[in-house]
Each structure stands twice: as structure tokens, then as C-alpha cells.
Motif scaffolding. Structure first.
Motif, PDB file in Angstrom:
ATOM      1  N   UNK B 115       0.835  -1.208   0.000  1.00 52.99           N
ATOM      2  CA  UNK B 115       0.000   0.000   0.000  1.00 52.99           C
ATOM      3  C   UNK B 115       0.868   1.256   0.000  1.00 52.99           C
ATOM      4  N   UNK B 118       1.875   2.517  -3.377  1.00 52.70           N
ATOM      5  CA  UNK B 118       0.900   2.904  -4.399  1.00 52.70           C
ATOM      6  C   UNK B 118       0.948   4.415  -4.643  1.00 52.70           C
ATOM      7  N   UNK B 119       0.571   4.819  -5.852  1.00 51.96           N
ATOM      8  CA  UNK B 119       0.705   6.248  -6.180  1.00 51.96           C
ATOM      9  C   UNK B 119      -0.590   7.012  -5.879  1.00 51.96           C
ATOM     10  N   UNK B 120      -1.179   6.690  -4.743  1.00 49.69           N
ATOM     11  CA  UNK B 120      -2.465   7.279  -4.401  1.00 49.69           C
ATOM     12  C   UNK B 120      -2.428   7.543  -2.899  1.00 49.69           C
ATOM     13  N   UNK B 122      -4.589   8.212  -0.696  1.00 47.57           N
ATOM     14  CA  UNK B 122      -5.558   7.500   0.118  1.00 47.57           C
ATOM     15  C   UNK B 122      -5.081   6.074   0.392  1.00 47.57           C
ATOM     16  N   UNK B 123      -4.637   5.399  -0.667  1.00 48.00           N
ATOM     17  CA  UNK B 123      -4.191   4.011  -0.514  1.00 48.00           C
ATOM     18  C   UNK B 123      -2.910   3.932   0.313  1.00 48.00           C
TER      19      UNK B 123
END
Lengths: 85, 541
Positions: B115, B118-120, B122-123
Motif C-alpha cells: 500500500x 501505491x501512487x495514491x 488515500x491508498x
């Protein structure tokens, strides 16, 4: 096998909670349900894998259903995506 | 006293002792097992207990912080039951013949890393959730408790990071604020702080030895202060109390009319001293600006403010107030407000000296520049112009002459302006006595009680020795106000108060009975005065 395309509308994308609910829902059917984004495919019963797709708002996924109860499962998945994502 | 900066999550002040929270540091031992089935059973049991705990936390959170914040525990339960997570743990135990604690720790790390990469945002933040459930499982397996220590008194919680399972276990009534080193605006701590309306500062280099020390969180500036000095503590305590009072008042009064029980309405405006104060005037529910002190434009600079500089400032305020009345007072320097570049002579008695309108009518160029800027800005809102320190009808006539000249000039140059209302400050006894004649020349009166008291009582308000007899409630002052109101009304103009007395709620009833039409007070007093007005019933005497 039945398939449908879906563009995610939810602001946060497929975030933790709907991913969890989706996994729960998918477990109710005998059919194998998968979700594909770009060329990565994961099983819809696996919460962390769904989350790892990192599907954002406006991105498209392909939902595939295959198995003995695929009619029912397909319908349930379509409803789920429309209502939750 | 030490101060640190961080990112503020919620704009509020908190003062209290620090509780430094340290996670139980699980040193997970890696050990070989002989019996996989037995280890598997141990893991399944731990899972059952963890799920029960999470269900309990979910129900607690649901009650205390609502569905949206509770949902995370549902997710945690689903994560604990996730197939891949379980398969991975099971595999390590079975294939490598290793203990459950180690299997959980390794799996947790792997998933958390997935996680985190990840390029987000929120994640990325979900890595904390995976760690959280893994730590919970390990705690159950190793028989330690992941529970948060009990806090005896309300505290400011300082921690490296806080997991939702930790924050939800805390007694919310004992929480004044959070300070964490890690976390993001998306983290649960941030969301929880917002839900609970308590300040939280993240991204601070926290120190263990803060434990038990007094701390102030200034959520407006993202500032924390450890062991504050007395002066600062006092200042912030007052601010916090003020904040609390305002919050209560806001709840009751924002957007409500300023009207008495028996139906008398009064205009309640705010006094401001700069463009930036407009926001606070609006936030506090002011119906307009009753006094915009234009001096700041002159005091903050080392040269005469240009027409353009002034125009921009007046226009901004007029636009921000969106059609609400904005009364701008022309330059009022001299006396206690001195500006170097005006090169004014030193005076024996500046309060009675060369100041305010007296300067303007002497140095017409400065005055005209300001009037031009004011008139040009009038096209962008609802501006009125007010003149200070008037003592004669002659002055008002002269002002109107100059105003007319400026209008002609602007018209000739193709500028647009509105026909603005003009008014005068009543702050000299002379203007009180002449108020019947002055009322015929202007659109409104605004009584400046500070100077009126000083001049009426012949008491220098800068002299601390005279504080005890400087009495704004003096009958002579109150009679003056009544006289001004009566003369104004006889001539069909409105009369307001913009001095400090306007915010004195012990006089609000008196003013309303006198017939005052408007009160202009500091933004922070608006709601208090409104409350006082709304509780009044003038039909009984």
C-alpha cells in the motif's frame, strides 16, 4: 462467461470500505468473479487485492463472472457497482 | 518556552498537559515450531478474539463518533479475514515452520509496503490499517494488551502516529488535542480531530520528555508551545475563552436579525482597521462595516499612500462586503496616531491639536487623493464616507465643496462613481451642541464615544492617573448622546455609535430607548451585542 465495463464515480475510487463490501458480496456466489484494470486482474473476493488495484474516480474496470450461478452473480455485481461505486 | 510548527488540521486552541503515548513495542521473536496444526489453531483463536475486539470498537465508535468514522473497523474486520492475508500467514507457518507472531508480522509488513508504494495518497494511508490489524493480532497472540493507558485528566495527546483502533479506545472527554509526527490530512487522526472539533497538529518533531508538561496548541497558526510563559499562557487562555463564547453565540445567533422581543430593529455593524478584518466581520455576522479606519493605509507606510493603493483597499472591502454598507472614515491621524512623513510639529496638547479633518482641510492635496480613491471605489459596493473631528457647520460645507470638486474632476476624467451617503463623527462637544444644524447638511451621525468622553469631561484618556474618573457612563456623555439622537431624528437622519461604548452591553438598553439606529462594534463583540438586543423587551419600562 459474462462481462461488463464500469467507470467508477465515487470520489475516493474503490476505497477500503466498498472494496470490503464487494469482497463480502462476491463470496456469496459460486461463480468466479474477477476485476480487471488495465491488464491486471484480481479476484473480487480478495479485499486487499482489490484495493491494490488503486482504482480512482473516472477509471474503468472490467468485471467478469463465470460459473454455474453466473446469471445471478452478474446481476448482483452490476447492482453493487452502480449503488456503491 | 519552546515553540514548534506543524500542519494544522483543525483551527482551534487547546491548552493542557501532554500525555506522551508510546505504542507497545512488540519485538516479535522468530522461532521454529514443531506442530503446524497447533500453531494454526493458536492463530485462528487469536483471529477470533481480534475480530471480537474490532466488533466492540466498531460499536463504540458508532456511538461516539458516528458511522463514517466507525466504518474503518468494519474494514479492519474484513482485512483480518482477507484470503491473501491469511494464505500468506498460513504459508509461512506451514512451509517455513515458523511461529504465528512472526508470520503475522512479516505478512503485515509486506502488505503494508504494497500500500505504501501505491501512487495514491488515500491508498498509501491504508498501510497504517494493515499494520494496525497485524499489531492487534500479535498482541493477542503474545498475550499483551494493545489498549491505551487510562488518562486521568484531559490531556493533549502526543504520539508518533495514532491508529484508529488506538484513538477510538481513548476517552473522548479527556482529549483536548493531538500532536503527531506522522499522519496526513487523510489519516484517521485528522478525520477524527475534525469530527470531534479538537485541534490537531501533524508533522511535528515530537520529544519524549514533553510528557506531563504544559502545552498550548494554536490551531490557527499550526503552532505548539511547550511550557509557555505566563504572558503567552494568559493571552491564549483568553483567546480560548473568547473562542468558546463566540462558538456558543454563533450557534444561537448567526444570521439572525438584531431585533428586540417587541420588534425594534437596530443595525449592527463592525469596526475594522484594515482590509484583512473584513473576514472576521463577516464570520461574526456583522450586517455591515460601521467604521473602517482608513489610517492604517497611512500608518503602515513610509510615504503618502497613492490614490491607486487606497482605491484597491477600499474596493476590496466594498466587494467583500457584497452590497452591505461600508462606512469609511477619512484620515484621522494626529494626537495619539503619528506618522513620520507628515512632518508634523511637536505639540503641547496634541489631542486638541492639528489632527484629523483639520489636517485634511489644511492640506487639500492629501484629502483630495483620499476622496478620489473613495469615490472611485464607491462603484464597487455600498460605500459611505464619514468625516472625523467636526466642530462647525462651516467645516462640513467646506468638505462638501471639496467633494463636489473631486466629483467634477473624476467625471471629466471618465471615472464612474456612485452618489455616496456622507456622515460625520460626533466626538466634540461643539458638534453635539450644533447637531441640529449639522443634521441638515449630512446623511448620518456616528458618535465617537471615546473622544466625546475625553472632550466632554476634559480628561486626557492617555493619562493613566485619570483612569478612575474617565467615565464613559457620565451623565453628561449620555445626555449628549440623547441630544444628538433627537436632533438627528428631527431632521430625518439616522444616528449610530461607533465608539467603544457601543459594545458596552450594560448600556445597550439605554441606547435603544434613546432611539439609536446603529451600533458599530469590534467584530468579536457583534454576536454578544446581538444577543443582548434580542433579549430586550422595550415595551416594558
Amino acid at each position: 462467461m459474462k462481462q461488463f465495463h464500469f467507470t467508477v464515480q465515487d470520489e475516493l475510487g474503490i476505497h477500503a470500505r466498498p472494496a470490503g463490501l464487494l469482497a463480502k458480496e462476491a463470496k456469496l456466489y459460486k461463480s468466479k468473479i474477477t476485476i480487471t484494470k488495465n491488464d491486471r486482474t484480481v479476484e473480487a473476493t480478495k479485499l486487499m487485492m482489490i484495493m491494490s488495484l488503486g482504482v480512482k474516480k473516472g477509471e474503468e474496470v472490467v468485471v467478469s463472472v463465470e460459473g454455474e450461478d453466473e446469471e445471478k452473480a452478474f446481476e448482483a455485481m452490476e447492482t453493487f457497482f452502480k449503488e456503491n461505486l | 518556552m519552546e515553540q514548534f510548527k506543524g500542519k494544522s488540521i483543525f483551527h482551534k486552541i487547546a491548552i493542557g498537559k501532554i500525555f506522551y503515548y508510546e505504542k507497545n513495542q512488540f519485538t516479535v521473536k522468530r522461532s521454529k515450531i514443531d506442530n503446524f496444526e497447533q500453531e494454526m489453531e493458536r492463530f485462528e483463536n487469536a483471529k477470533k478474539i481480534a475480530l471480537e475486539q474490532l466488533q466492540g470498537l466498531y460499536e463504540k465508535a458508532l456511538k461516539e463518533v458516528g458511522e463514517a468514522n466507525a466504518a474503518i473497523f468494519e474494514v479492519h474486520m474484513m482485512m483480518v479475514e482477507d484470503d491473501d492475508y491469511n494464505d500468506s500467514i498460513c504459508n509461512i507457518m506451514k512451509e517455513q515452520q515458523l511461529n504465528a507472531e512472526y508470520a503475522v508480522a512479516t505478512t503485515g509488513d509486506n502488505f503494508a509496503q504494497m500500500f505504501a508504494q501505491m501512487d495514491d495518497d488515500y491508498m498509501k494511508a491504508r498501510a497504517a490499517d494493515v499494520k494496525d490489524i497485524s499489531e492487534r493480532l500479535i498482541a493477542v497472540l503474545s498475550g499483551t494488551s494493545a489498549d491505551m493507558g487510562k488518562m486521568a485528566e484531559p490531556v493533549i495527546l502526543v504520539a508518533e502516529d495514532l491508529a484508529p483502533s488506538e484513538t477510538v479506545q481513548m476517552d473522548k472527554s479527556k482529549l483536548l488535542g493531538f500532536i503527531t509526527k506522522l499522519g496526513s490530512s487523510n489519516s484517521h487522526t485528522a478525520i477524527l480531530a475534525k469530527t470531534m472539533s479538537i485541534p490537531a497538529i501533524i508533522g511535528v518533531e515530537i520529544q519524549k520528555d514533553w510528557n506531563g508538561k504544559l502545552c498550548i496548541i494554536d490551531g490557527y497558526n499550526g503552532l505548539i508551545t511547550i511550557e509557555p510563559e505566563d504572558d503567552y499562557l494568559k493571552e491564549m487562555t483568553e483567546k480560548m475563552e473568547e473562542e468558546e463564547r463566540q462558538k456558543q453565540l454563533l450557534k444561537e445567533l448567526k444570521g439572525k436579525e438584531t431585533v428586540t422581543i417587541d420588534g425594534k430593529t437596530i443595525h449592527l455593524y463592525a469596526n475594522i482597521g484594515g482590509v484583512g478584518d473584513t473576514a472576521s466581520a463577516l464570520q461574526n455576522g456583522a450586517e455591515g462595516i460601521g467604521l473602517f479606519r482608513s489610517e492604517f493605509l497611512y500608518l503602515e507606510q513610509d510615504h503618502y499612500p497613492t490614490e491607486e493603493e487606497q482605491f484597491q483597499a477600499y474596493k476590496t472591502v466594498a466587494e467583500n462586503m457584497a452590497g452591505k454598507k461600508v462606512i469609511i472614515r477619512t484620515l484621522d491621524i494626529g494626537a495619539d496616531k503619528q506618522v513620520d512623513y507628515f512632518n508634523m510639529d511637536k505639540e503641547e496638547n496634541p489631542a486638541m491639536g492639528y489632527r484629523a479633518i483639520r489636517i485634511c482641510l489644511d492640506r487639500i492635496d492629501i484629502f483630495k487623493t483620499q476622496l478620489r480613491a473613495l469615490l472611485r471605489a464607491s462603484a464597487f459596493g455600498n460605500i459611505s464616507i464619514m468625516f472625523p473631528m467636526i466642530i462647525s457647520v462651516h467645516e462640513v460645507l467646506r468638505i462638501k465643496e471639496i467633494l463636489q470638486e473631486v466629483k467634477m474632476e473624476l467625471k471629466g476624467q471618465g471615472f464612474v462613481y456612485k452618489e455616496v451617503e456622507i456622515g460625520i463623527m460626533i466626538e466634540t462637544p461643539a458638534s453635539v451642541f450644533l447637531s441640529d444644524e449639522l443634521a441638515k447638511e449630512v446623511d448620518f451621525f456616528s458618535i465617537g464615544t471615546n473622544d466625546l468622553t475625553q472632550y466632554t469631561l476634559a480628561i486626557d484618556r492617555q493619562n493613566p492617573k485619570l483612569d478612575s474618573i474617565y467615565d464613559a457612563h457620565h451623565p453628561a456623555v449620555l445626555r449628549s448622546i440623547q441630544m444628538v439622537v433627537d436632533n438627528g431624528h428631527k431632521n430625518g437622519i439616522w444616528v449610530g455609535i461607533c465608539g467603544e461604548l457601543g459594545a458596552d452591553t450594560s448600556l445597550t438598553e439605554t441606547f435603544l430607548r434613546m432611539g439609536i439606529d446603529e451600533l458599530s462594534v469590534s467584530p468579536s463583540f457583534v454576536l454578544e451585542v446581538r444577543k443582548t438586543v434580542r433579549d430586550l423587551d422595550l415595551s416594558h419600562s
